[in-house]
Design an enzyme around this catalytic site. Structure first.
Site, PDB file in Angstrom:
ATOM      1  N   CYS A  18       2.188   3.321   9.636  1.00 13.32           N
ATOM      2  CA  CYS A  18       2.443   4.668   9.116  1.00 13.32           C
ATOM      3  C   CYS A  18       3.220   5.495  10.145  1.00 13.32           C
ATOM      4  O   CYS A  18       2.793   5.634  11.291  1.00 13.32           O
ATOM      5  CB  CYS A  18       1.137   5.370   8.754  1.00 13.32           C
ATOM      6  SG  CYS A  18       1.439   7.030   8.108  1.00 13.32           S
ATOM      7  N   GLY A  65       7.206  -2.141  -2.445  1.00 17.50           N
ATOM      8  CA  GLY A  65       6.731  -0.763  -2.386  1.00 17.50           C
ATOM      9  C   GLY A  65       7.493   0.116  -3.368  1.00 17.50           C
ATOM     10  O   GLY A  65       7.187   0.146  -4.573  1.00 17.50           O
ATOM     11  N   ARG A  66       8.527   0.792  -2.871  1.00 15.37           N
ATOM     12  CA  ARG A  66       9.221   1.774  -3.703  1.00 15.37           C
ATOM     13  C   ARG A  66       9.806   1.178  -4.979  1.00 15.37           C
ATOM     14  O   ARG A  66       9.967   1.886  -5.969  1.00 15.37           O
ATOM     15  CB  ARG A  66      10.311   2.466  -2.865  1.00 15.37           C
ATOM     16  CG  ARG A  66       9.716   3.368  -1.761  1.00 15.37           C
ATOM     17  CD  ARG A  66      10.757   3.711  -0.734  1.00 15.37           C
ATOM     18  NE  ARG A  66      11.224   2.500  -0.068  1.00 15.37           N
ATOM     19  CZ  ARG A  66      12.303   2.419   0.691  1.00 15.37           C
ATOM     20  NH1 ARG A  66      13.047   3.487   0.882  1.00 15.37           N
ATOM     21  NH2 ARG A  66      12.648   1.276   1.266  1.00 15.37           N
ATOM     22  N   GLN A  72      -6.810  -1.045   2.499  1.00 16.60           N
ATOM     23  CA  GLN A  72      -6.172  -0.707   3.771  1.00 16.60           C
ATOM     24  C   GLN A  72      -6.863   0.472   4.442  1.00 16.60           C
ATOM     25  O   GLN A  72      -7.228   1.452   3.788  1.00 16.60           O
ATOM     26  CB  GLN A  72      -4.684  -0.373   3.582  1.00 16.60           C
ATOM     27  CG  GLN A  72      -3.999  -0.333   4.942  1.00 16.60           C
ATOM     28  CD  GLN A  72      -2.547   0.107   4.892  1.00 16.60           C
ATOM     29  OE1 GLN A  72      -2.257   1.241   4.512  1.00 16.60           O
ATOM     30  NE2 GLN A  72      -1.648  -0.773   5.284  1.00 16.60           N
ATOM     31  N   LYS A  99      -0.774  -4.816   8.679  1.00 19.29           N
ATOM     32  CA  LYS A  99       0.575  -4.493   8.206  1.00 19.29           C
ATOM     33  C   LYS A  99       1.273  -3.687   9.288  1.00 19.29           C
ATOM     34  O   LYS A  99       0.766  -2.655   9.723  1.00 19.29           O
ATOM     35  CB  LYS A  99       0.513  -3.707   6.899  1.00 19.29           C
ATOM     36  CG  LYS A  99       1.889  -3.310   6.383  1.00 19.29           C
ATOM     37  CD  LYS A  99       1.810  -2.808   4.943  1.00 19.29           C
ATOM     38  CE  LYS A  99       3.160  -2.385   4.424  1.00 19.29           C
ATOM     39  NZ  LYS A  99       3.541  -1.035   4.869  1.00 19.29           N
ATOM     40  N   PRO A 132       0.857  -1.197   0.000  1.00 18.35           N
ATOM     41  CA  PRO A 132       0.000   0.000   0.000  1.00 18.35           C
ATOM     42  C   PRO A 132       0.890   1.244   0.000  1.00 18.35           C
ATOM     43  O   PRO A 132       1.842   1.320   0.765  1.00 18.35           O
ATOM     44  CB  PRO A 132      -0.761  -0.119   1.326  1.00 18.35           C
ATOM     45  CG  PRO A 132       0.081  -0.996   2.187  1.00 18.35           C
ATOM     46  CD  PRO A 132       0.849  -1.901   1.280  1.00 18.35           C
ATOM     47  N   ASP A 140      12.813  -3.100   0.984  1.00 22.17           N
ATOM     48  CA  ASP A 140      14.023  -3.025   0.152  1.00 22.17           C
ATOM     49  C   ASP A 140      14.100  -4.070  -0.962  1.00 22.17           C
ATOM     50  O   ASP A 140      15.203  -4.434  -1.370  1.00 22.17           O
ATOM     51  CB  ASP A 140      15.283  -3.118   1.022  1.00 22.17           C
ATOM     52  CG  ASP A 140      15.350  -1.998   2.046  1.00 22.17           C
ATOM     53  OD1 ASP A 140      14.794  -0.914   1.768  1.00 22.17           O
ATOM     54  OD2 ASP A 140      15.948  -2.204   3.114  1.00 22.17           O
TER      55      ASP A 140
END
Ligand SMILES: Cc1cc2nc3c(=O)[nH]c(=O)nc-3n(C[C@H](O)[C@H](O)[C@H](O)COP(=O)(O)O)c2cc1C
Length: 324
Positions: free
Chosen positions: A103, A226-227, A72, A143, A18, A204
């Site tokens: 978060c 993610g990224r 989410q 999460k 997310p 990562d």
């Protein structure tokens, strides 16, 4: 490899993380076109769902193509979790409800006791998961980060399992660590060794080789990216191909990157008001062009463009100068 979260069948071990401001329906459809096993939405506030303005309703929209999909939500009190989760389950019909306990952003979540702040109160974690579990008939997942300022991931994971969570995703950095240090995959292994619900490892993953390494090192059931998908949706298919068939990735040509950006851009233009469109187009253009020869210089010029036509022309001319 196929796996399941309760009765939700998932075709492979690759999960989209997310990401607020990124994982909207347009981007999720691009990611799904790469075969992604499980898609997560960006987080939506339980309070915002209670007040339900047009923007929140739009954020909650999803298409069948994106399934299986986890919506989410983030919040701090069980009452709003109850209202929001039952509203979403009944009206938006996602396959899974995922609770954000990671978060780190003060203004968005932490100030109100939501996101990673929940990791400070195991009793609250229990109460919230149980509440959501009792409010919906679809699987509930969680999460987490590895803790607030110290690692308590195993404690939280055990509570999550006991409270009825059907899977847990672990981003192994504490809130205090933000993104400052590499994620510590040994924490994912510790969680996996201590619960029997599926564990999704996160942190990562930048290539299919990282994905395989995380599965091997931690024993986790699936990996979450993610990224690594920013400007690079192909990583999803590369991971599936490598994990399931041993196929190694090929380099993506700059022309293909530009074509994908244009496809993505058209979806952004169709989905957002004019005042946010250019900002989203420029940011995404920079992601897609990242790592190409001379992209640092182009990035500066991308951020000077003011219209779609100007931006597309700039990128067309740039890509023509590239050998690959
Ligand atoms: C721009 C951005 C937005 C994010 N938004 C969310 C979010 O809405 N919910 C969430 O649980 N995590 C969010 N995250 C964290 C990611 O899901 C993920 O846990 C983190 O980036 C580590 O994974 P990665 O190394 O693959 O990026 C966000 C991360 C980024 C970079």
């Amino acid at each position: 490899m196929k796996w399941k979260i309760d009765n939700v069948k998932i075709d492979n071990q690759v999960v989209l993380a997310p990401m607020a401001g990124i994982c909207d329906s347009a981007y999720r459809r691009i990611i799904k076109s790469m075969g992604c096993g499980l898609i997560e939405t960006e987080m939506v506030s339980t309070r915002a769902v209670m007040h339900l303005n047009r923007k929140t309703r739009e954020m909650l929209e999803m298409t069948d193509f994106e399934r299986p999909i986890a919506q989410q939500i983030f919040g701090s009190d069980s009452e709003s979790f109850k209202t929001a989760s039952s509203y979403i389950a009944e009206n938006m019909n996602p396959d899974i409800i995922d609770i954000n306990m990671g978060c780190p952003v003060t203004k968005v979540a932490v100030k109100s006791g939501a996101g990673s702040a929940l990791l400070k109160s195991p009793e609250k974690v229990e109460e919230i998961i149980q509440t959501v579990k009792d409010s919906v008939s679809i699987p509930v997942t969680v999460k987490i980060r590895s803790g607030w300022n110290k690692n308590n991931a195993v404690e939280i994971a055990k509570i999550a399992e006991k409270s009825g969570a059907s899977a847990i995703a672990v981003h192994p950095r504490t809130r205090q660590q933000r993104y400052d240090i590499p994620s510590d995959w040994s924490i994912i292994k510790d969680v996996k060794d201590n619960v029997s619900i599926p564990v999704i490892g996160n942190g990562d993953i930048r290539s299919c080789y990282d994905a395989k390494a995380m599965l091997e090192i931690t024993g986790c059931d699936a990996i979450m990216i993610g990224r690594g998908v920013l400007g690079n949706p192909w990583i999803i298919k590369q991971c599936i191909d490598y994990l399931d068939y041993g196929i190694k990735p090929e380099r993506i040509a700059s022309r293909e990157k530009l074509d994908m950006f244009k496809r993505h851009a058209d979806m952004i233009i169709g989905n957002y008001e004019d005042k946010v469109v250019m900002h989203k187009l420029r940011t995404n253009a920079a992601y897609y062009m990242k790592n190409l020869h001379g992209s640092q210089e182009i990035k500066k010029r991308i951020f000077q463009t003011t219209t779609k036509e100007e931006l597309f022309d700039l990128l067309e001319n740039y890509v023509k100068t590239l050998k690959y």
